[in-house]
Design an enzyme around this catalytic site. Structure first.
Site, mmCIF file in Angstrom:
data_model
loop_
_atom_site.group_PDB
_atom_site.id
_atom_site.type_symbol
_atom_site.label_atom_id
_atom_site.label_comp_id
_atom_site.label_asym_id
_atom_site.label_seq_id
_atom_site.Cartn_x
_atom_site.Cartn_y
_atom_site.Cartn_z
ATOM 1 N N ARG A 270 90.764 45.349 58.439
ATOM 2 C CA ARG A 270 89.485 45.664 59.055
ATOM 3 C C ARG A 270 88.461 45.860 57.948
ATOM 4 O O ARG A 270 88.744 46.489 56.928
ATOM 5 C CB ARG A 270 89.562 46.937 59.903
ATOM 6 N N GLU A 298 81.035 41.229 63.881
ATOM 7 C CA GLU A 298 81.729 40.039 64.377
ATOM 8 C C GLU A 298 81.163 39.640 65.737
ATOM 9 O O GLU A 298 80.974 40.492 66.597
ATOM 10 C CB GLU A 298 83.231 40.309 64.493
ATOM 11 N N HIS A 317 88.481 35.869 62.126
ATOM 12 C CA HIS A 317 89.372 36.911 62.659
ATOM 13 C C HIS A 317 90.509 36.298 63.480
ATOM 14 O O HIS A 317 90.713 36.622 64.657
ATOM 15 C CB HIS A 317 88.585 37.913 63.518
#
Length: 350
Positions: A270, A298, A317
């Site tokens: 993260r 994001e 991601h």
């Protein structure tokens, strides 16, 4: 209303049109059951999810929209009559959460890092139970981190583009054998990365490691208590720290600055575990090759300066997205919903 539990598990499919996605429903005639809505789904998860939906028989109806656009307004419209939600990667703002809480009592999140997507404390205040999924993608993420390591070391993607441009010049690479790997965060994923790195012949060091000397020995890892010292001696740094209140910003600027020029940096965990702005500032200096799968915001904004950093590998991601991870994740999401309606605790965050 009573219903025979041995009745066939019924489903209904509404085909896609030019403006609407296909909709898959289970037990649509069972209006006596609560409604669970999945406003979006990753395409690769559709078949795995359908494998587990029979667990919902006589527990809840399900409506799954078979697209993946992640539009907040569309998400809210589709969830308008839901009693519970299966959330696959939609960031739910507090405003959305407060509106949902008027009728939604449970959210099953398809991932580990739910704290990046939902305010857990606010959900608790609103009486909404939030569940996540755990250890579903340990192998997937570990393999992806290793893949990123090889990409930075050998630049396969860049070489492919050279070939397609009729350029036979090639590029020099970095041999990983014998190099020092620093792992920050040694949970399930970090341990797997350590084992894989051992197989390559790297020297593995770690911060926040298992407490017993036997664990260190079994994993062939040298523990380093000082994070700054850990990265200063590393040739490769890989982050595997979960995002919790206790880990937010746990990697300070001085640690990021302690990396030697040329150190390979990888983050599949993260972005928020790093002090805000610290990594961006270092990357903009252009002296450390890096590969990122996670970001402070994001999707990554189109005007992000990261797109202009030479040698920086960026992916959207997706480290967790694999066939094996999909099987385990989808199972846990459905089990979270079943447990919610049965009044049992499972993966409960709030």
């Amino acid at each position: 209303m009573q219903h025979e539990s041995n009745q066939e598990f019924s489903t209904r499919v509404t085909p896609a049109t030019a403006t609407t996605p296909a909709i898959f429903e289970t037990q649509p005639e069972r209006t006596d059951l609560p409604l669970v809505v999945m406003p979006y789904v990753v395409p690769g998860m559709i078949a795995p999810f359908k494998q587990w939906f029979p667990m919902l028989q006589d527990v809840a109806r399900l409506r799954m929209y078979e697209d993946y656009t992640l539009d907040p307004d569309e998400f809210m419209q589709r969830a308008a009559d839901a009693d519970a939600i299966m959330d696959i990667s939609q960031h739910i703002s507090n405003t959305m959460l407060e509106q949902l809480a008027t009728h939604v009592k449970g959210i099953a999140f398809g991932g580990t890092g739910v704290a990046s997507y939902i305010d857990i404390d606010r959900a608790h205040e609103l009486g909404v139970r939030v569940c996540n999924t755990v250890h579903y993608g340990d192998h997937a993420v570990a393999e992806y981190a290793i893949a990123m390591m090889f990409e930075l070391a050998r630049r396969v993607g860049e070489l492919d583009q050279q070939m397609r441009n009729n350029n036979w010049a090639g590029l020099d690479g970095m041999e990983l054998y014998g190099k020092n790997l620093a792992i920050i965060g040694l949970g399930g994923i970090g341990k797997l990365v350590a084992r894989m790195a051992n197989g390559i012949g790297m020297h593995v060091y770690a911060w926040k490691s298992p407490t017993s000397k036997q664990d260190y020995a079994a994993l062939n890892i040298t523990p380093v208590e000082d994070m700054e010292q850990l990265v200063a001696q590393a040739d490769v740094v890989s982050i595997h720290m979960p995002l919790l209140d206790s880990t937010r910003g746990i990697i300070p600027k001085q640690v990021i600055d302690a990396m030697r020029p040329g150190t390979l940096f990888i983050n599949t965990a993260r972005a928020q575990v790093i002090e805000p702005g610290a990594l961006k500032a270092r990357l903009l200096k252009g002296d450390i090759p890096a590969a990122l799968d996670v970001y402070d915001q994001e999707p990554l904004p189109a005007d992000s300066p990261l797109f202009n950093v030479p040698g920086l590998v960026l992916t959207p991601h997706v480290a967790w997205r694999s066939d094996g991870a999909y099987r385990e994740l989808t199972k846990q999401v459905v089990e979270d919903i079943v447990s919610f309606y049965q009044g049992k605790p499972m993966n409960v965050m709030a």
